[in-house]
Enzyme design. Structure first.
Site, PDB file in Angstrom:
ATOM      1  N   ARG A 113      34.691  90.843 -53.813  1.00 32.80           N
ATOM      2  CA  ARG A 113      33.947  91.025 -54.794  1.00 32.80           C
ATOM      3  C   ARG A 113      34.325  91.314 -56.143  1.00 32.80           C
ATOM      4  NH1 ARG A 113      27.519  93.177 -54.881  1.00 32.80           N
ATOM      5  NH2 ARG A 113      28.303  95.075 -54.614  1.00 32.80           N
TER       6      ARG A 113
ATOM      7  N   ASP B 246      25.071 102.672 -55.130  1.00 34.26           N
ATOM      8  CA  ASP B 246      25.840 102.240 -55.966  1.00 34.26           C
ATOM      9  C   ASP B 246      25.374 102.022 -57.168  1.00 34.26           C
ATOM     10  OD1 ASP B 246      24.556  99.779 -55.853  1.00 34.26           O
ATOM     11  OD2 ASP B 246      25.773  98.567 -54.730  1.00 34.26           O
TER      12      ASP B 246
END
Length: 539
Positions: free
Chosen positions: A169, A453
């Site tokens: 990603r 996150d």
């Protein structure tokens, strides 16, 4: 006279790193420079279009499926390309940053896929950007090991047939990489991450029986998916591999993308692998886009918004139906729990919640799901094994029973819950603790037994902003105000100082994190992403 040679990328204001010359080769940098020349102007136009779309939402407080793409949705004849063998069974995916220890543990975890993350689980320090690339290449070459300096424990890769398939990603379109510039202009972080990884590993992965596979974050429209598709076509030609080798899974983690799922798959159809229900960023996107839409759009405490909330249910059901109609994988959301080494009761309760979440996803038709910790892999695996058996996926479950109206996706007031004072305190506590770690270069952080996150920090600051601007009254009678947020933040900062001690507190970036959280939570001029002002402070 011959044309002048195109200027090359400059490495700016960056200390040399060990082995960086293996990543930052002249040929790799020339490729990234060409991506930048070809595609950054379109990226800039699409970022401007996001602002226009957001202004329209502020004016109308609604969204709808696009009339101009109705023909794409109505055409039942098209499908995405068949999944390659390495991506056909995705029943459990583990996520995490690309540091050396995580690389080994994730590949060894027993999950089918590892989302190797340069985005929300990684703070984009130059070291993380460059050495993360090196760790992945070392893993593919089987020259990676790690010994923990604290415990002395050693880590090494299992046999090749036991390793997870990597889906990488890159950063979202909004972020720049200030250390790589062309003619004084920073290259988008997405093109740096994609370009370096693709250039070095595309052929290497093909030789391993896999391929260059990607997760695409923060996508807001099918036009952004079209841009990525054009990048894939260009990149495959550039290095000389067959068209269709790249596969991309798009995170449906913005509210606007939820209205364009079919169009996103259509734009990427030769390169599409599936869609993922990125639940935390999705909540952030709802608050961001409808933050001034009045009381009916006010989200309650983050922990009160479960996947059984009617508007979240509409989103996941539509995602499964859309994917399976078009032959794509539908991947479920994150189980963020981090097992406690000290409290068996905490683990028991959490494991039951994770099991219920994964059972629901498997029974709803998802083909796989995310976990944040290796200990959760067996739990998720059992949920999907019970439904899938020996089948690699359940794309044959078309979910024709699902019907979602435009208003269902933004029916926030269908959830019977309200913001609480404890919710404010939790948002402040999580926000300060996460931002402090991020400013030290850590993007995935265990806080209160959850792996947090950047998405969870975005929810925290967005909810503080929304509750203050909507003049929310908490159950204890207190109004959500900037002064109350400052008071709670001061108390949380004092509690952290008490908890960790003066020396550790002073060595950290706690005051800086406190100030930044209040900046992005209280400024009337709402920052699109907290990582933009935070990146200015990241060293």
């Amino acid at each position: 006279m011959s044309a002048p040679a195109p200027s090359t990328l400059a490495i700016v204001d960056a200390e040399p790193l060990p082995r960086q010359e293996e990543v930052l080769t002249d040929a790799a940098l020339a490729f990234v420079a060409e991506l930048h020349r070809q595609f950054t102007p379109r990226r800039n136009e699409l970022l401007a279009r996001r602002g226009e779309r957001r202004a329209e939402i502020a004016r109308t407080s609604t969204l709808d499926f696009l009339p101009e793409t109705a023909a794409v949705r109505a055409d039942d004849s098209w499908k995405v390309a068949p999944a390659p063998a390495a991506l056909n069974d995705r029943r459990v995916e583990i996520t995490g940053p690309t540091d050396r220890k995580m690389t080994i543990n994730a590949l060894n975890s027993g999950a089918k896929v590892w989302l190797a993350d340069f985005e929300d689980a990684s703070a984009p320090t130059w070291e993380n950007v460059v050495l993360g690339q090196l760790n992945l290449t070392d893993a593919y070459e089987r020259r990676i090991d790690f010994t923990d300096p604290k415990s002395g424990k050693s880590y090494a890769l299992k046999s090749a047939d036991e390793l997870a398939t990597v889906v990488m990603r890159p950063r979202g379109w909004h972020l720049e990489e200030r250390h790589l510039q062309l003619d004084g202009v920073s290259v988008p972080g997405a093109l740096v991450d994609f370009g370096l990884y693709f250039f070095h590993n595309a052929q290497r992965l093909i030789d391993l029986g896999k391929g260059p596979y990607f997760y695409l974050p923060k996508t807001e429209s099918h036009l952004e998916a079209r841009l990525w598709n054009d990048i894939f076509v260009f990149a495959q030609d550039y290095v000389g591999i067959p068209q269709g080798t790249v596969r991309a899974t798009v995170l449906i983690e913005t509210i606007t993308a939820a209205y364009e799922m079919e169009e996103i798959l259509y734009e990427l159809r030769d390169h599409a692998a599936g869609l993922n229900a990125g639940r935390w960023d999705y909540l952030f996107s709802i608050v961001k886009n409808f933050r001034d839409g009045g009381a009916k759009f006010v989200l309650p405490d983050r922990n009160a918004v479960t996947m059984t909330a009617p508007f979240m249910r509409a989103y996941t059901e539509l995602l499964v139906r859309t994917c399976h109609k078009r032959g794509a994988h539908a991947i479920g959301g994150m189980a963020a729990f981090i097992p406690s080494r000290r409290d068996a009761e905490v683990n028991k309760v959490a494991f039951e919640k994770v099991k219920a979440d994964k059972d629901r996803e498997a029974n709803d038709g998802f083909d796989g799901s995310w976990v944040a910790h290796p200990d959760l892999v067996p739990i998720a695996l059992a949920s999907f094994d019970a439904v899938l058996g020996e089948k690699p996926n359940q794309k044959d479950r078309l979910r024709d029973d699902v019907s979602v109206a435009p208003g269902d996706l933004i029916a926030i007031d269908s959830l019977d819950a309200s913001p609480t004072y404890d919710g404010l305190r939790n948002a402040v506590a999580v926000g300060i603790r996460y931002i402090e770690a991020w400013l030290r270069g850590l993007g995935a952080v265990a806080i209160f037994n959850l792996m947090e996150d950047a998405a969870t920090a975005e929810i925290s600051r967005s909810q503080i902003w929304q509750w203050i601007n909507a003049d929310v009254v908490f159950e204890n009678g207190e109004h959500a105000t900037a002064d109350l947020a400052r008071k709670v933040a001061a108390e949380e900062l004092a509690a952290i100082r008490e908890e960790i001690g003066e020396e550790t507190f002073t060595a950290g970036k706690w005051q800086q994190a406190h100030d930044l959280l209040l900046q992005v939570s209280l400024d009337q001029d709402y920052a699109d992403f907290l990582t933009l002002p935070a990146y200015e402070q990241l060293r």
